[in-house]
Write a protein that holds these residues in place. Sequence first.
Motif, PDB file in Angstrom:
ATOM      1  N   ASN A 154     -18.820 -52.673  13.403  1.00 13.88           N
ATOM      2  CA  ASN A 154     -19.564 -51.242  14.148  1.00 13.88           C
ATOM      3  C   ASN A 154     -19.800 -51.922  15.132  1.00 13.88           C
ATOM      4  O   ASN A 154     -21.398 -51.781  15.171  1.00 13.88           O
ATOM      5  N   PRO A 155     -19.497 -50.815  16.352  1.00 12.98           N
ATOM      6  CA  PRO A 155     -20.695 -50.623  17.743  1.00 12.98           C
ATOM      7  C   PRO A 155     -21.531 -49.934  17.428  1.00 12.98           C
ATOM      8  O   PRO A 155     -21.815 -49.192  16.778  1.00 12.98           O
ATOM      9  N   SER A 156     -22.996 -49.914  18.748  1.00 15.37           N
ATOM     10  CA  SER A 156     -23.770 -49.164  18.041  1.00 15.37           C
ATOM     11  C   SER A 156     -24.218 -49.101  20.094  1.00 15.37           C
ATOM     12  O   SER A 156     -23.274 -49.928  20.552  1.00 15.37           O
ATOM     13  N   ILE A 157     -24.555 -48.141  20.572  1.00 26.45           N
ATOM     14  CA  ILE A 157     -25.071 -48.205  22.308  1.00 26.45           C
ATOM     15  C   ILE A 157     -25.775 -49.173  22.654  1.00 26.45           C
ATOM     16  O   ILE A 157     -26.726 -48.988  22.267  1.00 26.45           O
ATOM     17  N   ALA A 158     -26.007 -49.289  23.329  1.00 27.86           N
ATOM     18  CA  ALA A 158     -26.384 -50.420  24.226  1.00 27.86           C
ATOM     19  C   ALA A 158     -27.532 -49.931  25.319  1.00 27.86           C
ATOM     20  O   ALA A 158     -28.378 -49.735  25.509  1.00 27.86           O
ATOM     21  N   TRP A 159     -26.339 -48.778  25.811  1.00 25.72           N
ATOM     22  CA  TRP A 159     -26.902 -48.332  26.934  1.00 25.72           C
ATOM     23  C   TRP A 159     -26.556 -47.131  27.921  1.00 25.72           C
ATOM     24  O   TRP A 159     -24.665 -47.146  27.327  1.00 25.72           O
ATOM     25  N   THR A 160     -26.261 -46.229  28.575  1.00 31.67           N
ATOM     26  CA  THR A 160     -25.279 -45.365  28.784  1.00 31.67           C
ATOM     27  C   THR A 160     -25.549 -45.883  30.438  1.00 31.67           C
ATOM     28  O   THR A 160     -26.704 -45.196  30.658  1.00 31.67           O
ATOM     29  N   PHE A 161     -24.743 -44.824  31.215  1.00 30.92           N
ATOM     30  CA  PHE A 161     -24.850 -44.392  32.427  1.00 30.92           C
ATOM     31  C   PHE A 161     -24.529 -43.168  33.236  1.00 30.92           C
ATOM     32  O   PHE A 161     -23.294 -42.838  32.663  1.00 30.92           O
ATOM     33  N   HIS A 162     -25.433 -42.512  32.732  1.00 36.77           N
ATOM     34  CA  HIS A 162     -25.568 -40.129  33.090  1.00 36.77           C
ATOM     35  C   HIS A 162     -24.446 -40.112  34.534  1.00 36.77           C
ATOM     36  O   HIS A 162     -24.362 -39.076  34.574  1.00 36.77           O
ATOM     37  N   ASP A 163     -25.043 -40.804  35.687  1.00 41.48           N
ATOM     38  CA  ASP A 163     -24.627 -40.402  36.946  1.00 41.48           C
ATOM     39  C   ASP A 163     -23.814 -39.711  37.194  1.00 41.48           C
ATOM     40  O   ASP A 163     -23.450 -40.604  38.653  1.00 41.48           O
ATOM     41  N   LEU A 164     -22.466 -39.589  36.993  1.00 45.73           N
ATOM     42  CA  LEU A 164     -21.403 -39.623  37.184  1.00 45.73           C
ATOM     43  C   LEU A 164     -20.367 -38.020  36.617  1.00 45.73           C
ATOM     44  O   LEU A 164     -21.451 -37.004  36.045  1.00 45.73           O
ATOM     45  N   TYR A 165     -19.473 -38.303  37.833  1.00 49.34           N
ATOM     46  CA  TYR A 165     -18.749 -36.998  37.057  1.00 49.34           C
ATOM     47  C   TYR A 165     -17.246 -37.841  35.638  1.00 49.34           C
ATOM     48  O   TYR A 165     -17.036 -37.131  34.996  1.00 49.34           O
ATOM     49  N   THR A 166     -17.196 -38.153  36.607  1.00 51.61           N
ATOM     50  CA  THR A 166     -15.819 -39.302  35.679  1.00 51.61           C
ATOM     51  C   THR A 166     -15.439 -40.296  36.017  1.00 51.61           C
ATOM     52  O   THR A 166     -15.599 -40.468  37.435  1.00 51.61           O
ATOM     53  N   VAL A 167     -15.828 -41.384  34.979  1.00 49.53           N
ATOM     54  CA  VAL A 167     -14.763 -42.856  35.591  1.00 49.53           C
ATOM     55  C   VAL A 167     -13.384 -43.066  34.788  1.00 49.53           C
ATOM     56  O   VAL A 167     -12.792 -43.230  33.825  1.00 49.53           O
ATOM     57  N   HIS A 168     -12.682 -42.722  35.417  1.00 51.49           N
ATOM     58  CA  HIS A 168     -10.701 -43.580  35.442  1.00 51.49           C
ATOM     59  C   HIS A 168     -11.250 -45.526  36.283  1.00 51.49           C
ATOM     60  O   HIS A 168     -10.056 -46.089  35.637  1.00 51.49           O
ATOM     61  N   SER A 169     -11.697 -45.560  37.122  1.00 49.20           N
ATOM     62  CA  SER A 169     -11.836 -46.957  36.962  1.00 49.20           C
ATOM     63  C   SER A 169     -12.361 -47.515  36.477  1.00 49.20           C
ATOM     64  O   SER A 169     -12.670 -47.453  35.402  1.00 49.20           O
ATOM     65  N   SER A 170     -11.923 -48.701  36.154  1.00 42.75           N
ATOM     66  CA  SER A 170     -12.192 -49.985  34.627  1.00 42.75           C
ATOM     67  C   SER A 170     -13.341 -50.565  35.245  1.00 42.75           C
ATOM     68  O   SER A 170     -13.438 -50.870  36.815  1.00 42.75           O
ATOM     69  N   PRO A 171     -14.566 -50.645  34.513  1.00 42.76           N
ATOM     70  CA  PRO A 171     -15.482 -51.601  34.869  1.00 42.76           C
ATOM     71  C   PRO A 171     -15.136 -53.154  35.121  1.00 42.76           C
ATOM     72  O   PRO A 171     -13.912 -53.593  34.080  1.00 42.76           O
ATOM     73  N   VAL A 172     -16.021 -54.272  35.858  1.00 44.33           N
ATOM     74  CA  VAL A 172     -16.091 -55.183  35.786  1.00 44.33           C
ATOM     75  C   VAL A 172     -16.457 -55.730  36.218  1.00 44.33           C
ATOM     76  O   VAL A 172     -17.838 -55.561  36.984  1.00 44.33           O
ATOM     77  N   VAL A 173     -17.142 -57.204  35.393  1.00 42.16           N
ATOM     78  CA  VAL A 173     -18.198 -57.720  35.275  1.00 42.16           C
ATOM     79  C   VAL A 173     -18.153 -58.868  36.387  1.00 42.16           C
ATOM     80  O   VAL A 173     -16.981 -60.104  35.950  1.00 42.16           O
TER      81      VAL A 173
END
Length: 378
Positions: free
Chosen positions: A60-79
Motif C-alpha cells: 500500500n502506498p502513501s504520499i511522498a509529496w504533492t504539487f498543488h499550483d495547478l488547475y488540472t494535469v492531463h499531461s503525463s509526468p516523465v522523469v
Amino acid sequence: MQNKLQKTNQDLILAKTSVMLTQTEKLLIELNERNPDSIPMYRCNNQRTGLINDEGISGNPSIAWTFHDLYTVHSSPVVHANKVFFGADSKALFCLDVADGHELWRFKTPREVRSTPLIKDGLAWFGCFDHHLYCIRTDKGILRWKFKTGDWIFSSAAIQAETLVFGSLDHNLYALNAHKGSLLWKFESGGWIVSSPAIYHDTVFFGSRDAKLYALELRTGRQIWSVLVDGGAHASPAIFDGYLYIGTVGRTFYCKNSSNGHTVWEFKTSSPVFSSASVSSNHVVFGTKDGTVYCLDRLTGLKVWEYNAGRAVHSSPVICNGIVYFGCDDSYLYAVGITKGTQIWNYQTSDIIRSTPTIYKQNILIGGSRLYCLKENA
C-alpha cells in the motif's frame, strides 16, 4: 595439399563465425524490439509499449509529496536526471525536483499543455493548445524554438535521430528537424490527430479521428498503407514484435500486422476506447469509457481477465514488474496483477485521474488537480 586443407578449414571457420554473428545480430535486434530503449516520453519509448523497468510498488502506498499550483494535469509526468517534467491546464510546463517536489522552473505558455513532454539531449519537446510545438532547454526552461500548426496539439512527440513527429487537430502529422524546428514534411489525414505517433523500423504509425490507421515512411512522409477501422482512433498505437495494437471509439480493439495493416485479430469492447494499450510479451492491457480494464492474450486476442473500476478509465495503463498501474475517473489509482487481474492495492486521491502514471525508483507519479508522488509504506 596441407595449405589447401588449412585454407579450407579457415574458410569453414569464417563461414561458421559469420553465421553465428548473423544469428547473434538477429537475436539482439529481436531483444531490442521486445525491450525498446526507454526514453522520458509518453508511453516510455518510441514503440509506445508502456513498459517500465523498475521495482514498482507492491504494498500500500502513501504520499511522498504533492504539487498543488495547478488547475488540472492531463499531461503525463516523465522523469529524467532526478527531475519530473509535466504540462498542466495552468498554462505551463513544469520542472520539479523528484525527491521532494519543489519547483525548479516553469515555462509559461498562452494556453493549456496536455501533451506529454519528450526529453532528450538536454531538450524538452511538447505541444500546446496555442497551436505550437515547443522546444525548450531542460536546465533552465528557456525557449529554443517553437513551430506553429493550425490547431490544438494533444499529441505527444516521438523522435528518431534528428526527426521529431507529432500530430495536431488540424488533421496533419508533422515531421520537424528536432534541433532546428524546421519542417521536413507534413501529411494530412481526414480528421483530428489526437493519437501520439509510434516509430518502428523507420515507419511512423498513428490513428486519426477519420477512422483510419496510417503508416508513413519516416524519412519522406510517404504513405505506406492506411486502413479503415470502426471509429476514430484517439488512442496511440503500441508496436510489439511487428504487431500494432490500438483501440477505437467504435468499441473495437485491433491487432494489426505493422507491415501491411492487415487485421490479425480484433476484440469487441463494452464501450469506446480512449486509453492507449500497454503491451508485454504475453499481454495487452487497456481501459474503456465504462470503467472496464481488459487484459488480452497478445497473440490470440482472447480475454485473459477484465477488471471493473466503476467509472471511465481514460488513463493509459503501464506495466511494471508484473503489475498493471492505471488511474480512473473515480479518483483512484489502481494496481492489479498482470496474470489474473487481482487487485493488489488502490489509492484514493481527491481528483479525476486521466493522466498516465510513471514509476521512478519505487515512486509513482500521476496527475489530477495536483501532481501526486506516492511511495511504498515502510
